[in-house]
Motif scaffolding. Structure first.
Motif, PDB file in Angstrom:
ATOM      1  N   GLY A   1     -17.294 -23.307 -12.764  1.00 24.34           N
ATOM      2  CA  GLY A   1     -16.668 -24.427 -12.076  1.00 24.34           C
ATOM      3  C   GLY A   1     -16.107 -25.456 -13.037  1.00 24.34           C
ATOM      4  O   GLY A   1     -16.102 -25.272 -14.261  1.00 24.34           O
ATOM      5  N   PHE A   2     -15.654 -26.559 -12.452  1.00 27.45           N
ATOM      6  CA  PHE A   2     -15.044 -27.636 -13.218  1.00 27.45           C
ATOM      7  C   PHE A   2     -15.813 -28.915 -12.923  1.00 27.45           C
ATOM      8  O   PHE A   2     -15.566 -29.586 -11.914  1.00 27.45           O
ATOM      9  N   PRO A   3     -16.777 -29.271 -13.768  1.00 21.76           N
ATOM     10  CA  PRO A   3     -17.609 -30.445 -13.485  1.00 21.76           C
ATOM     11  C   PRO A   3     -16.818 -31.746 -13.534  1.00 21.76           C
ATOM     12  O   PRO A   3     -15.839 -31.879 -14.274  1.00 21.76           O
ATOM     13  N   SER A   4     -17.236 -32.692 -12.724  1.00 18.56           N
ATOM     14  CA  SER A   4     -16.631 -34.027 -12.721  1.00 18.56           C
ATOM     15  C   SER A   4     -17.751 -35.052 -12.765  1.00 18.56           C
ATOM     16  O   SER A   4     -18.710 -34.966 -11.998  1.00 18.56           O
TER      17      SER A   4
ATOM     18  N   HIS B   1     -11.822 -35.854 -19.794  1.00 18.26           N
ATOM     19  CA  HIS B   1     -10.748 -35.021 -19.261  1.00 18.26           C
ATOM     20  C   HIS B   1     -10.610 -35.256 -17.756  1.00 18.26           C
ATOM     21  O   HIS B   1     -11.442 -35.909 -17.128  1.00 18.26           O
ATOM     22  N   PHE B   2      -9.573 -34.678 -17.195  1.00 20.25           N
ATOM     23  CA  PHE B   2      -9.274 -34.905 -15.781  1.00 20.25           C
ATOM     24  C   PHE B   2      -9.184 -33.559 -15.055  1.00 20.25           C
ATOM     25  O   PHE B   2      -8.120 -32.955 -14.981  1.00 20.25           O
ATOM     26  N   PRO B   3     -10.315 -33.060 -14.528  1.00 21.29           N
ATOM     27  CA  PRO B   3     -10.283 -31.787 -13.803  1.00 21.29           C
ATOM     28  C   PRO B   3      -9.656 -31.957 -12.430  1.00 21.29           C
ATOM     29  O   PRO B   3      -9.603 -33.059 -11.871  1.00 21.29           O
ATOM     30  N   GLY B   4      -9.182 -30.859 -11.899  1.00 21.29           N
ATOM     31  CA  GLY B   4      -8.594 -30.911 -10.568  1.00 21.29           C
ATOM     32  C   GLY B   4      -8.110 -29.551 -10.132  1.00 21.29           C
ATOM     33  O   GLY B   4      -8.407 -28.521 -10.755  1.00 21.29           O
ATOM     34  N   LEU B   5      -7.359 -29.529  -9.042  1.00 18.37           N
ATOM     35  CA  LEU B   5      -6.820 -28.298  -8.475  1.00 18.37           C
ATOM     36  C   LEU B   5      -5.305 -28.436  -8.348  1.00 18.37           C
ATOM     37  O   LEU B   5      -4.800 -29.451  -7.871  1.00 18.37           O
ATOM     38  N   TYR B   6      -4.610 -27.403  -8.774  1.00 25.77           N
ATOM     39  CA  TYR B   6      -3.157 -27.349  -8.664  1.00 25.77           C
ATOM     40  C   TYR B   6      -2.801 -26.284  -7.638  1.00 25.77           C
ATOM     41  O   TYR B   6      -3.266 -25.139  -7.732  1.00 25.77           O
TER      42      TYR B   6
ATOM     43  N   HIS C   1      -5.118 -22.554  -4.633  1.00 24.57           N
ATOM     44  CA  HIS C   1      -5.372 -23.515  -5.693  1.00 24.57           C
ATOM     45  C   HIS C   1      -5.811 -22.840  -6.992  1.00 24.57           C
ATOM     46  O   HIS C   1      -6.528 -21.840  -6.975  1.00 24.57           O
ATOM     47  N   VAL C   2      -5.351 -23.414  -8.096  1.00 24.68           N
ATOM     48  CA  VAL C   2      -5.734 -22.986  -9.440  1.00 24.68           C
ATOM     49  C   VAL C   2      -6.389 -24.184 -10.115  1.00 24.68           C
ATOM     50  O   VAL C   2      -5.825 -25.280 -10.137  1.00 24.68           O
ATOM     51  N   GLY C   3      -7.570 -23.991 -10.669  1.00 25.36           N
ATOM     52  CA  GLY C   3      -8.281 -25.101 -11.287  1.00 25.36           C
ATOM     53  C   GLY C   3      -7.759 -25.443 -12.670  1.00 25.36           C
ATOM     54  O   GLY C   3      -7.173 -24.605 -13.357  1.00 25.36           O
ATOM     55  N   PHE C   4      -7.973 -26.693 -13.063  1.00 26.84           N
ATOM     56  CA  PHE C   4      -7.660 -27.110 -14.419  1.00 26.84           C
ATOM     57  C   PHE C   4      -8.689 -28.156 -14.848  1.00 26.84           C
ATOM     58  O   PHE C   4      -9.299 -28.822 -14.018  1.00 26.84           O
ATOM     59  N   GLU C   5      -8.870 -28.282 -16.152  1.00 32.11           N
ATOM     60  CA  GLU C   5      -9.856 -29.223 -16.700  1.00 32.11           C
ATOM     61  C   GLU C   5      -9.218 -30.353 -17.492  1.00 32.11           C
ATOM     62  O   GLU C   5      -9.934 -31.195 -18.038  1.00 32.11           O
ATOM     63  N   SER C   6      -7.899 -30.357 -17.594  1.00 35.18           N
ATOM     64  CA  SER C   6      -7.198 -31.411 -18.320  1.00 35.18           C
ATOM     65  C   SER C   6      -5.746 -31.411 -17.879  1.00 35.18           C
ATOM     66  O   SER C   6      -5.264 -30.451 -17.258  1.00 35.18           O
ATOM     67  N   TRP C   7      -5.036 -32.480 -18.197  1.00 39.71           N
ATOM     68  CA  TRP C   7      -3.604 -32.524 -17.884  1.00 39.71           C
ATOM     69  C   TRP C   7      -2.868 -31.413 -18.617  1.00 39.71           C
ATOM     70  O   TRP C   7      -1.891 -30.858 -18.099  1.00 39.71           O
ATOM     71  N   LEU C   8      -3.315 -31.092 -19.828  1.00 43.07           N
ATOM     72  CA  LEU C   8      -2.674 -30.008 -20.576  1.00 43.07           C
ATOM     73  C   LEU C   8      -2.810 -28.684 -19.838  1.00 43.07           C
ATOM     74  O   LEU C   8      -1.838 -27.929 -19.708  1.00 43.07           O
ATOM     75  N   GLU C   9      -4.012 -28.390 -19.346  1.00 46.14           N
ATOM     76  CA  GLU C   9      -4.201 -27.157 -18.580  1.00 46.14           C
ATOM     77  C   GLU C   9      -3.364 -27.174 -17.310  1.00 46.14           C
ATOM     78  O   GLU C   9      -2.790 -26.154 -16.914  1.00 46.14           O
ATOM     79  N   ARG C  10      -3.294 -28.324 -16.652  1.00 51.12           N
ATOM     80  CA  ARG C  10      -2.466 -28.412 -15.440  1.00 51.12           C
ATOM     81  C   ARG C  10      -1.009 -28.098 -15.759  1.00 51.12           C
ATOM     82  O   ARG C  10      -0.346 -27.361 -15.018  1.00 51.12           O
ATOM     83  N   ASP C  11      -0.512 -28.650 -16.866  1.00 49.68           N
ATOM     84  CA  ASP C  11       0.877 -28.395 -17.233  1.00 49.68           C
ATOM     85  C   ASP C  11       1.125 -26.911 -17.464  1.00 49.68           C
ATOM     86  O   ASP C  11       2.155 -26.371 -17.050  1.00 49.68           O
ATOM     87  N   HIS C  12       0.189 -26.237 -18.115  1.00 50.81           N
ATOM     88  CA  HIS C  12       0.399 -24.820 -18.389  1.00 50.81           C
ATOM     89  C   HIS C  12       0.201 -23.968 -17.137  1.00 50.81           C
ATOM     90  O   HIS C  12       0.852 -22.915 -16.997  1.00 50.81           O
ATOM     91  N   ALA C  13      -0.650 -24.394 -16.227  1.00 45.43           N
ATOM     92  CA  ALA C  13      -0.715 -23.708 -14.935  1.00 45.43           C
ATOM     93  C   ALA C  13       0.622 -23.833 -14.216  1.00 45.43           C
ATOM     94  O   ALA C  13       1.128 -22.870 -13.607  1.00 45.43           O
ATOM     95  N   MET C  14       1.217 -25.011 -14.287  1.00 48.26           N
ATOM     96  CA  MET C  14       2.515 -25.252 -13.669  1.00 48.26           C
ATOM     97  C   MET C  14       3.600 -24.386 -14.311  1.00 48.26           C
ATOM     98  O   MET C  14       4.463 -23.819 -13.616  1.00 48.26           O
TER      99      MET C  14
END
Length: 250
Positions: free
Chosen positions: A48-51, A57-62, A70-83
């Protein structure tokens, strides 16, 4: 990011590595070989992605247009690469934290690593991605990434360690991602008219205005740009005069 530069073919077994993953039902499985036969993109994240308060960092779902989930991410960088993976037309499947990789280092110590993403391409190839600002890759992380690369190459997958994306390109893709949902492309007649109008490179807003009210038409244009059916130079900021053209074969 060079998503099309997937690294070459190799035997279908991983020697010296074990792979643990969760299938679509959430059941944990582990194999010492034949990882290439597993549809990781259809499974669930292995962790999982702890908060918590004070988190750096800023976890969330994209929400991914590719998977309609939804695809999880643990940082803005991960979100950008998921995008970015979601934006790549050839990607047909995407999962965050797709599996655990286990191996022994040169001292015989058992080591584990869960990559950030697994992407499946339309020709069946796989791509494993780890996201890390390149200046923050220490010796321990570098060793894990190199072992992961070895395992991926052994089964014919691509592997990438990716850092920050060009700010202008990423800004454009974030904007287009706001129009990634299929609801923006349901007006089939309008879609066909726009594809015909942009058969030659034309200014974004001026050409769209020939079809109707830009407030109604531009979301469809942005959706077609997201899908890759229209193309533009995303290395420069999108403006009213950005030249847009139909992408042949899409």
């Amino acid at each position: 990011m060079g998503l099309r530069e997937l690294e070459g073919s190799a035997p279908s077994q991983v020697d010296g590595f074990e792979v643990g993953w969760r299938d679509a039902a959430g059941e944990y499985r582990q194999l010492p070989s034949e990882a290439i036969s597993v549809a990781f993109e259809e499974g669930r994240p292995v962790r999982g992605f702890p908060s918590y308060r004070g988190q750096r960092h800023f976890p969330g779902l994209y929400w991914s247009a590719t998977t309609s989930g939804h695809v999880g991410f643990e940082s803005w960088l991960e979100r950008d690469h998921a995008m970015l993976l979601d934006f790549t037309p050839e990607v047909t499947g995407l999962l965050s934290q797709p599996f655990w990789l286990f191996w022994e280092d040169e001292r015989g110590k058992r080591v584990s690593h869960a990559p950030d993403y697994f992407a499946r391409f339309d020709d069946g190839r796989g791509l494993v991605v780890d996201c890390r600002p390149l200046e923050r890759i220490d010796a321990r992380s570098a060793a894990k990434f190199e072992a992961t690369r070895t395992a991926c190459v052994s089964v014919g997958w691509g592997y990438r360690v990716v850092g920050e994306v060009d700010a202008v390109r990423m800004g454009n893709i974030r904007w287009l991602a706001g129009y990634r949902h299929p609801r923006h492309g349901v007006a089939e007649g309008l879609v066909e008219r726009l594809l015909a109008l942009f058969s030659v490179p034309s200014p974004l807003v001026g050409q769209a205005a020939l079809v109707g009210d830009p407030i109604a038409v531009l979301p469809v244009v942005f959706h077609l740009l997201w899908q890759g059916r229209l193309g533009a130079d995303l290395s420069r900021p999108l403006t009213d005069t950005t030249l847009v053209s139909r992408v042949e074969g899409r």
